[in-house]
Write a protein that holds these residues in place. Structure first.
Motif, short mmCIF file in Angstrom:
data_model
loop_
_atom_site.label_atom_id
_atom_site.label_comp_id
_atom_site.label_asym_id
_atom_site.label_seq_id
_atom_site.Cartn_x
_atom_site.Cartn_y
_atom_site.Cartn_z
N ALA A 208 0.83 -1.21 0.00
CA ALA A 208 0.00 0.00 0.00
C ALA A 208 0.87 1.26 0.00
O ALA A 208 0.56 2.24 -0.70
CB ALA A 208 -0.93 0.00 1.20
N LEU A 209 1.94 1.27 0.76
CA LEU A 209 2.84 2.42 0.77
C LEU A 209 3.53 2.61 -0.57
O LEU A 209 3.67 3.74 -1.06
CB LEU A 209 3.88 2.28 1.88
N LEU A 210 3.94 1.52 -1.20
CA LEU A 210 4.56 1.62 -2.52
C LEU A 210 3.57 2.15 -3.55
O LEU A 210 3.94 2.96 -4.41
CB LEU A 210 5.11 0.25 -2.95
N VAL A 211 2.34 1.72 -3.47
CA VAL A 211 1.32 2.21 -4.40
C VAL A 211 1.08 3.70 -4.18
O VAL A 211 0.99 4.47 -5.14
CB VAL A 211 0.01 1.41 -4.24
N ALA A 212 1.00 4.13 -2.92
CA ALA A 212 0.81 5.55 -2.63
C ALA A 212 1.98 6.38 -3.15
O ALA A 212 1.78 7.47 -3.71
CB ALA A 212 0.64 5.75 -1.13
N MET A 213 3.19 5.89 -2.99
CA MET A 213 4.36 6.61 -3.49
C MET A 213 4.35 6.66 -5.02
O MET A 213 4.71 7.69 -5.61
CB MET A 213 5.65 5.95 -2.99
N ALA A 214 3.92 5.60 -5.66
CA ALA A 214 3.86 5.58 -7.13
C ALA A 214 2.82 6.57 -7.63
O ALA A 214 3.06 7.29 -8.61
CB ALA A 214 3.54 4.17 -7.62
N ILE A 215 1.67 6.63 -6.97
CA ILE A 215 0.63 7.58 -7.37
C ILE A 215 1.13 9.01 -7.19
O ILE A 215 0.89 9.88 -8.05
CB ILE A 215 -0.67 7.32 -6.59
N THR A 216 1.82 9.27 -6.10
CA THR A 216 2.38 10.60 -5.86
C THR A 216 3.40 10.96 -6.93
O THR A 216 3.41 12.09 -7.45
CB THR A 216 3.04 10.66 -4.47
N ALA A 217 4.26 10.03 -7.29
CA ALA A 217 5.27 10.28 -8.32
C ALA A 217 4.60 10.57 -9.67
O ALA A 217 5.01 11.49 -10.38
CB ALA A 217 6.20 9.08 -8.44
N VAL A 218 3.58 9.83 -10.02
CA VAL A 218 2.86 10.08 -11.27
C VAL A 218 2.22 11.45 -11.24
O VAL A 218 2.21 12.16 -12.25
CB VAL A 218 1.82 8.96 -11.53
N GLY A 219 1.71 11.86 -10.10
CA GLY A 219 1.11 13.19 -9.97
C GLY A 219 2.13 14.29 -10.19
O GLY A 219 1.86 15.27 -10.91
N PHE A 220 3.30 14.15 -9.59
CA PHE A 220 4.36 15.15 -9.78
C PHE A 220 4.83 15.19 -11.24
O PHE A 220 5.02 16.27 -11.82
CB PHE A 220 5.56 14.88 -8.88
N ILE A 221 5.00 14.05 -11.84
CA ILE A 221 5.46 13.99 -13.22
C ILE A 221 4.42 14.61 -14.15
O ILE A 221 4.76 15.41 -15.04
CB ILE A 221 5.79 12.54 -13.63
N SER A 222 3.16 14.26 -13.96
CA SER A 222 2.12 14.81 -14.84
C SER A 222 1.97 16.32 -14.65
O SER A 222 1.75 17.04 -15.62
CB SER A 222 0.79 14.10 -14.62
N ALA A 223 2.11 16.81 -13.43
CA ALA A 223 2.04 18.26 -13.19
C ALA A 223 3.18 18.97 -13.90
O ALA A 223 2.99 20.03 -14.51
CB ALA A 223 2.07 18.55 -11.69
#
Length: 57
Positions: free
Chosen positions: A30-45
């Motif tokens: 779950a923590l790895l998934v949350a970190m991946a979602i955060t990374a995708v958010g930063f990259i897309s922004a």
């Protein structure tokens, strides 16, 4: 007959074995998934910010 009972009992034991994940594993995933979602958010922004700064004139 005794062999058949033993085989059926062994099959049931394997089906109920600890094939599931431990709580620690679930939390880590779950923590790895949350970190991946955060990374995708930063990259897309960042990509959207770059794309908006491009002028076609």
């Amino acid at each position: 007959m005794k062999l058949l009972i033993h085989l059926l009992d062994d099959r049931g034991r394997r089906a109920r074995g600890d094939g599931g994940y431990s709580t620690e594993t679930v939390v880590v995933i779950a923590l790895l998934v949350a970190m991946a979602i955060t990374a995708v958010g930063f990259i897309s922004a960042t990509v959207l910010e770059r794309a908006q700064s491009i002028t076609l004139e």
